[in-house]
Motif scaffolding. Structure first.
Motif, PDB file in Angstrom:
ATOM      1  N   VAL A 193       0.374  -0.812  -0.284  1.00 21.85           N
ATOM      2  CA  VAL A 193      -0.053  -0.008  -0.096  1.00 21.85           C
ATOM      3  C   VAL A 193       1.257   1.358  -0.343  1.00 21.85           C
ATOM      4  O   VAL A 193       1.914   0.846   0.769  1.00 21.85           O
ATOM      5  N   VAL A 194       0.342   1.879  -0.952  1.00 20.92           N
ATOM      6  CA  VAL A 194       1.162   3.883  -0.926  1.00 20.92           C
ATOM      7  C   VAL A 194       0.030   4.377  -0.680  1.00 20.92           C
ATOM      8  O   VAL A 194      -0.760   4.366  -1.505  1.00 20.92           O
ATOM      9  N   VAL A 195       0.183   5.259   0.441  1.00 21.51           N
ATOM     10  CA  VAL A 195      -0.440   6.068   0.944  1.00 21.51           C
ATOM     11  C   VAL A 195      -0.133   7.593  -0.084  1.00 21.51           C
ATOM     12  O   VAL A 195       0.907   7.844   0.217  1.00 21.51           O
ATOM     13  N   CYS A 196      -0.925   8.327  -0.872  1.00 19.12           N
ATOM     14  CA  CYS A 196      -0.306   9.443  -1.072  1.00 19.12           C
ATOM     15  C   CYS A 196      -1.317  10.939  -0.197  1.00 19.12           C
ATOM     16  O   CYS A 196      -2.322  10.936  -0.766  1.00 19.12           O
ATOM     17  N   ALA A 197      -0.476  11.299  -0.011  1.00 18.92           N
ATOM     18  CA  ALA A 197      -1.155  12.537   1.416  1.00 18.92           C
ATOM     19  C   ALA A 197       0.897  13.006   1.916  1.00 18.92           C
ATOM     20  O   ALA A 197       1.435  13.706   1.663  1.00 18.92           O
ATOM     21  N   GLY A 223       8.270   4.434  -8.843  1.00 18.38           N
ATOM     22  CA  GLY A 223       8.307   3.228  -9.208  1.00 18.38           C
ATOM     23  C   GLY A 223       9.031   2.188  -8.764  1.00 18.38           C
ATOM     24  O   GLY A 223       9.927   0.973  -9.117  1.00 18.38           O
ATOM     25  N   GLN A 224       9.392   2.325  -7.264  1.00 21.37           N
ATOM     26  CA  GLN A 224       9.940   1.131  -6.327  1.00 21.37           C
ATOM     27  C   GLN A 224       9.013   0.143  -5.893  1.00 21.37           C
ATOM     28  O   GLN A 224       7.864   0.370  -5.875  1.00 21.37           O
ATOM     29  N   LYS A 225       9.351  -0.283  -5.797  1.00 25.62           N
ATOM     30  CA  LYS A 225       8.996  -2.158  -5.456  1.00 25.62           C
ATOM     31  C   LYS A 225       8.560  -1.963  -3.958  1.00 25.62           C
ATOM     32  O   LYS A 225       9.785  -1.673  -3.191  1.00 25.62           O
ATOM     33  N   VAL A 226       7.696  -1.648  -3.719  1.00 23.34           N
ATOM     34  CA  VAL A 226       7.028  -1.532  -2.291  1.00 23.34           C
ATOM     35  C   VAL A 226       6.493  -3.720  -1.904  1.00 23.34           C
ATOM     36  O   VAL A 226       5.823  -3.879  -2.017  1.00 23.34           O
ATOM     37  N   TRP A 256       3.904   3.695   3.735  1.00 26.65           N
ATOM     38  CA  TRP A 256       4.513   3.960   2.405  1.00 26.65           C
ATOM     39  C   TRP A 256       3.807   5.371   1.740  1.00 26.65           C
ATOM     40  O   TRP A 256       2.741   4.624   1.679  1.00 26.65           O
ATOM     41  N   VAL A 257       4.600   6.398   2.108  1.00 21.88           N
ATOM     42  CA  VAL A 257       3.563   7.332   1.566  1.00 21.88           C
ATOM     43  C   VAL A 257       4.895   8.429   0.717  1.00 21.88           C
ATOM     44  O   VAL A 257       6.073   8.561   0.404  1.00 21.88           O
ATOM     45  N   GLU A 258       4.176   7.983  -0.797  1.00 22.10           N
ATOM     46  CA  GLU A 258       4.638   9.786  -0.993  1.00 22.10           C
ATOM     47  C   GLU A 258       3.352  10.611  -1.195  1.00 22.10           C
ATOM     48  O   GLU A 258       2.263  11.260  -0.575  1.00 22.10           O
ATOM     49  N   HIS A 259       4.396  11.895  -0.411  1.00 26.49           N
ATOM     50  CA  HIS A 259       4.724  12.726  -0.016  1.00 26.49           C
ATOM     51  C   HIS A 259       3.289  14.016  -0.963  1.00 26.49           C
ATOM     52  O   HIS A 259       5.195  14.181  -1.860  1.00 26.49           O
ATOM     53  N   LEU A 260       3.032  14.333  -0.659  1.00 25.38           N
ATOM     54  CA  LEU A 260       2.122  15.359  -1.620  1.00 25.38           C
ATOM     55  C   LEU A 260       2.473  16.492  -0.405  1.00 25.38           C
ATOM     56  O   LEU A 260       1.128  16.459   0.794  1.00 25.38           O
ATOM     57  N   PRO A 261       2.307  18.086  -0.724  1.00 20.27           N
ATOM     58  CA  PRO A 261       2.122  19.058   1.065  1.00 20.27           C
ATOM     59  C   PRO A 261       1.363  19.495   0.869  1.00 20.27           C
ATOM     60  O   PRO A 261       0.322  19.666  -0.081  1.00 20.27           O
ATOM     61  N   VAL A 262       0.102  19.409   2.072  1.00 16.69           N
ATOM     62  CA  VAL A 262      -1.005  20.608   2.408  1.00 16.69           C
ATOM     63  C   VAL A 262      -0.179  21.888   1.748  1.00 16.69           C
ATOM     64  O   VAL A 262       0.150  22.331   2.246  1.00 16.69           O
ATOM     65  N   CYS A 263      -1.399  22.511   1.538  1.00  9.70           N
ATOM     66  CA  CYS A 263      -1.335  24.365   1.453  1.00  9.70           C
ATOM     67  C   CYS A 263      -1.043  24.807   2.688  1.00  9.70           C
ATOM     68  O   CYS A 263      -0.302  25.630   2.926  1.00  9.70           O
ATOM     69  N   GLU A 264      -2.201  24.258   3.731  1.00  7.24           N
ATOM     70  CA  GLU A 264      -2.595  24.756   4.949  1.00  7.24           C
ATOM     71  C   GLU A 264      -3.011  23.806   6.272  1.00  7.24           C
ATOM     72  O   GLU A 264      -2.899  22.439   5.559  1.00  7.24           O
ATOM     73  N   PRO A 265      -2.206  23.914   7.220  1.00  6.89           N
ATOM     74  CA  PRO A 265      -2.224  22.918   8.513  1.00  6.89           C
ATOM     75  C   PRO A 265      -3.098  22.359   8.325  1.00  6.89           C
ATOM     76  O   PRO A 265      -3.949  23.349   7.941  1.00  6.89           O
ATOM     77  N   VAL A 266      -3.676  20.980   8.695  1.00  3.49           N
ATOM     78  CA  VAL A 266      -4.218  21.102   9.730  1.00  3.49           C
ATOM     79  C   VAL A 266      -4.991  20.364  10.577  1.00  3.49           C
ATOM     80  O   VAL A 266      -4.565  19.766  11.407  1.00  3.49           O
TER      81      VAL A 266
END
Ligand SMILES: NC(=O)C1=CN([C@@H]2O[C@H](COP(=O)(O)OP(=O)(O)OC[C@H]3O[C@@H](n4cnc5c(N)ncnc54)[C@H](O)[C@@H]3O)[C@@H](O)[C@H]2O)C=CC1
Ligand SMILES: NCC(=O)COP(=O)(O)O
Length: 330
Positions: free
Chosen positions: A33-37, A61-64, A73-83
């Protein structure tokens, strides 16, 4: 032994989507599982919920490895404002859509075997200036699909929709012969090829009260729905209807049926959710990849409390795993 790789999008960061994946991550899964967040948002929520999670950076492309309890396993996409859990922030509407776009691109490119989505808040995304009516429509657009089918399933009942997130005032015009033909064809083919149903029996609702009462309460059944059913049955499908929606949902009709087709969102989904809320999965049929989702919304009132039912999220993940495993043998 091979296993599928899923990408999970938690959706609205102030909602329960992050809580769900952090909770589900506490047990092993037969998939990677890769989490995009945003990784910092996830870490803060895990601390708030007192859930132990070790985060790993995902590189494209990495084998998880197969999911182990307590690791993500996280692909980091930054939020615009703190949550803050439970509080919507308009500026983060773009972030939510960027995560979906990344997941869609990854699936279209074959990087992942399926997308599993957490709940988004459609209103705040629109407030942020992005025209957005739902995952189903967004993913269809990104994949260049004219028609896809929203189908929700729980034990003993599947409900598929002809129209999805449009105002009720537009529904009648949206039910064209072409759209209905496409929806029923996608549903028939996927029930046959992906869900192992032989000659699936599909019950089709009418649009009007009492399915139009022979034309005295509306004409869509006579002009559009019945002729499409007749034509598709002549081609070998097993369609029945149009039936009054207020009487078709009872065991004597449903027991040997593979699915019910509702003409609009609130004709079919309240029945499905009454039967199985928290134990249902939302599946998009007709995309070039597998997409499943939870049966509920952002539940802002519960975000960060730990007091959530993760049953639908587990089912969405398990359904994606099962569908991905089945598709290896197609
Ligand atoms: N898959 C998706 O992205 C979906 C998104 N939504 C969006 O969610 C937002 C809020 O919609 P609402 O109508 O309030 O529905 P909702 O599902 O967020 O909440 C309805 C009620 O169910 C409870 N609930 C929901 N999920 C729960 C869970 N996992 N465990 C325990 N209780 C739960 C909530 O606390 C609330 O009382 C809207 O913007 C809507 O568009 C709604 C449905 C699906
Ligand atoms: N009621 C289902 C729902 O609103 C979820 O739709 P989508 O975001 O998965 O298209």
């Amino acid at each position: 032994m091979s296993y599928p790789t899923l990408i999970f999008t938690p959706g609205e960061p102030a909602g329960i989507g992050p809580d769900l994946i952090l909770k589900v991550a506490q047990q092993p899964l037969e998939a990677a599982v890769v989490v995009c967040a945003d990784k910092n948002m996830l870490r803060e929520r895990a601390e708030l919920l007192n859930l132990p999670v070790t985060f790993h950076k995902y590189e494209k492309g990495q084998k998880v490895p197969k999911h182990e309890a307590g690791h993500l396993w996280v692909e980091h996409l930054p939020v615009c404002e703190p949550v803050t859990a439970g509080e919507l922030t308009v500026a983060n509407g773009h972030y939510v859509v960027d995560c979906l776009k990344r997941a869609s691109d990854g699936n279209l490119a074959g990087e992942f075997d399926a997308i599993v989505t957490g709940p988004v808040h459609k209103g705040v995304i629109n407030q942020a200036g992005v025209a957005f009516s739902g995952h189903t429509e967004f993913l269809a657009h990104e994949a260049d699909c004219n028609d896809v089918v929203m189908m929700l399933a729980t034990e003993g009942l599947r409900v598929a929709l002809v129209t999805t997130h449009i105002p009720l005032a537009y529904v009648s015009k949206a039910i064209t012969k072409e759209r209905l033909t496409n929806i029923l064809t996608i549903l028939h083919n996927d029930l046959t090829n992906k869900f192992g149903e032989v000659q699936p029996k599909i019950l089709v609702c009418g649009l009007n009260p009492h399915a139009g009462e022979s034309g005295h309460l509306g004409h869509e059944e006579i002009d559009t729905i019945a002729p499409v059913i007749e034509t598709l049955n002549a081609g070998g499908m097993n369609l029945h209807g149009p039936y009054p929606a207020d009487t078709i949902f009872q065991p004597k009709y449903l027991d040997d049926a593979s699915a019910v087709v509702a003409m609009y969102h609130d004709q079919g989904l309240p029945v499905l959710k009454y039967k199985g809320f928290g134990q249902a999965v939302n599946i998009t049929l007709g995309l070039p990849y597998i997409r499943t989702s939870v049966d509920h919304g952002t539940a802002l009132d519960l975000a960060g409390t730990g007091n959530i039912n993760d049953g639908s999220c587990r089912l969405a993940i398990q359904t994606a795993i099962d569908m991905a495993n089945a598709s290896y043998y197609e």
